[in-house]
Every structure is written in structure tokens, then in C-alpha cells.
Scaffold this motif. Sequence first.
Motif: not given
Length: 391
Positions: A125-130, A177-188, A216-221, A229-232
Motif C-alpha cells: 500500500f502507498e505510504g507503507c514502510f517495511h 499475499a497482501i502485506l500491510i501495516e495495521p497502522i502505518q507509522g512512517e507513512g504518517g 514492527v511499529q504498532c505491536g507490543m502493546g 490487529h486484535e482490535w479488528s
Amino acid sequence: MIPPVLPTYNRAKLHFTKGEGSWLTEEDGRRFLDLGSGIAVNVMGHAHPALVAALTEQAQALWHVSNLYEIPQQEALAEKLVGATFADTVFFTNSGTECAELAIKMARRYHHGTGHPEKTGFLAFEGCFHGRSTAAIAASGNEKMTAGFGPLMPGFTQLPWEDLDAVKAAITETTGAILIEPIQGEGGIRPASDAFLQGLRALCDDHGLLLIFDEVQCGMGRTGRLFAHEWSGVTPDIMMVAKGIGGGFPLGAVLATEAAAAPMTAGSHGSTYGGNPLACAVGCAVMDHVSTPAFLEGVNRKAGLLRQKLEGLVANHPTVFEGVRGQGLMLGLKCRVAPGDLVTAGYAAEVITVPAADNVVRLLPALTLTEDDIAEAAIRLDKAAASLDAT
């Protein structure tokens, strides 16, 4: 003349010599309130006693033996992660970038092993950072990261954020596969809606694709649940975890279901340092704290208080800020000024923030920050914003 350290970073002229909790001490004695926590890394703050004790105890016993042998600390951490998540198995790395490499390899290996070697493509997705590896920058497609590093690894398609119709249209017989950050970090600090993640899961199920979450950024509490992703209510097939899992010690992990990981047999992947005794001893201590209901409840409570303060900040400085976005203690200030200007003004006010894309400044504090820290954050951010109002 090139300096001894390769100049790939635009570093601030700050030299921190000590950290404690949410505070960093500069070598000149100034104390900075750290709302970046090493870019979402120091989830337990600086020099947390439990992490110091875990590292010290392990360092006095055994540092490294390599993955040629069984490592009890690694097995213990894997059991904690499997017990707390969707996953059946875990591979340990040293960083989020290494997690991206394995997640990509694992997805392709899965389809090869299940009789569909043509399914090598990834939808991102546009704005992603992996990460910054060749595969990870190909996934992002961001010219700032890819320029001069071609030819890029093929097989990656970038799609508009939150556009499920575009995802449906992009799926072909070669999509794997589909690759996504549940919350984009670097993307804003852009959260994916529950409906979008649920839609992606349904598409993966309908088309035989793997769903890969980059936490990587939105996990671990960080969002008030162990993983965002648990919220969804959606679970992935593969998940990338790093940053906060080591609380400041280099550590990453790829979590996967048995089905997704089954083709990753002996010799298919490896790491010299990944999951060594030092890293996993610290990771176990982090999990013992961050995964508890009481800790996560505290994150949610403090997140609500911080967000309330930030909303007031935005209201008081309408020429500087446009709004607040994010979830939990992964928050962004959408700016009307250049994000770098706010970060720099923050240095003058002795508060640390992190710039991002989409004109956003990230706030990624330690999950252990106190209510007094939050009150002080509001004061110092207000001071920084006021200095920009004046100009």
C-alpha cells in the motif's frame, strides 16, 4: 572528506549519555522528555529495572552459542508469543527489516510448497514502510528509498490506502499475499479501519492468498492491545514483530500459522545472531510485563489522557496543527507547518518527537510514561508550538 561513520543519517546535534524512564540526559546536563522512545522501541522506558536485571543475569551466564544448538531462552520466548497470539511458530531475527525478508520468503515458499509456484506477487500500500532491504524498498515503491538502488526486486504492487475495490481489481493468478501495516507509522500514523482489514482477510480466504501484518511499529502493546490487529478481530497468516519486543535490545520475530510456515524446513532460512540468549532473555522480560491485562489497561488509560492533552494543544495552536490521529500510544500530530520545524522546536523545548510522512509528527512514548510525564509533555509541546506561532 567522508566521516568515519557513513553519513546516511541527518542527525540532530544531541549527545545523550543516560536514560531513565521517559527521560534522556544530554551530556551538557539538560533533561529531555522522550516521546519517541527510539522510534517505538523502548516500550518499558530507559533502563527499566526488570530489563536491566534480565540482561545482566544472562550476560553473566552466556551471551551467544548460535542456532546450531537449542537455546532455552529462545524456546521460552517463542512459547510466550505463541501462547498470546494466533501463531503456532516463531522465527527470531535481529530487526524488522530481517522480518520483512523472511515474511516475503515464507509467503513465496508457501505457494511453491502447495503447488502454486506462480503465486509470487505481493500487494502492498502507498505510504507503507517495511524496512530498508532490497525486498522491503521494492514493497514500498517509495522513490526516496528506491532511487539509485535498481533494478528492484519484482513482484510488488502498491495500491491506494483503504481502497478495497482497488485490491480486488489487482488480484491476479500470480498474486500470493497482501502485506500491510495495521497502522502505518512512517507513512504518517494512518490506522487501517476494521472494515478494511476484515475485507482483506476475506479476499485472502477467497483467493488462497496469505495475509501478512507488519506490526514492527504498532505491536507490543502500543495500541492498548498486545498487537494492533486484535482490535479488528482479524488474524494474519504471518506477522512481523520487532522494535518494542526487545525493549531496546536488538530483536525481531516472524510469527506464523503452522500452515503458512510448514514449507520452511531445515536449511530454508537462518540467522547467526537471531534469537540469541541475550536478546531472548530481555524479550521474555518484556513479554512478562507488556502482555498482562493490567499493563495494557494502563496503556489505554494513559493514551486517553495524552490524546485529550493533544486535542487541547491543537485547539490552542490552529496555525501549527490540523488534528490528532492514531491509536493508543501511537499518535500523530497532523501539522500545518513542516514536521521538521516542530521536531526542531521540540529540541529547544527539550522534548523529543519523530517526523513522519503526510506532514505528521509522531508521538511514540514509552508505554510506562506517567501521568506527570503526560502533563509535562503538554507543557513542552505547547512551548514548541508557541515558538512556531511566533514565526
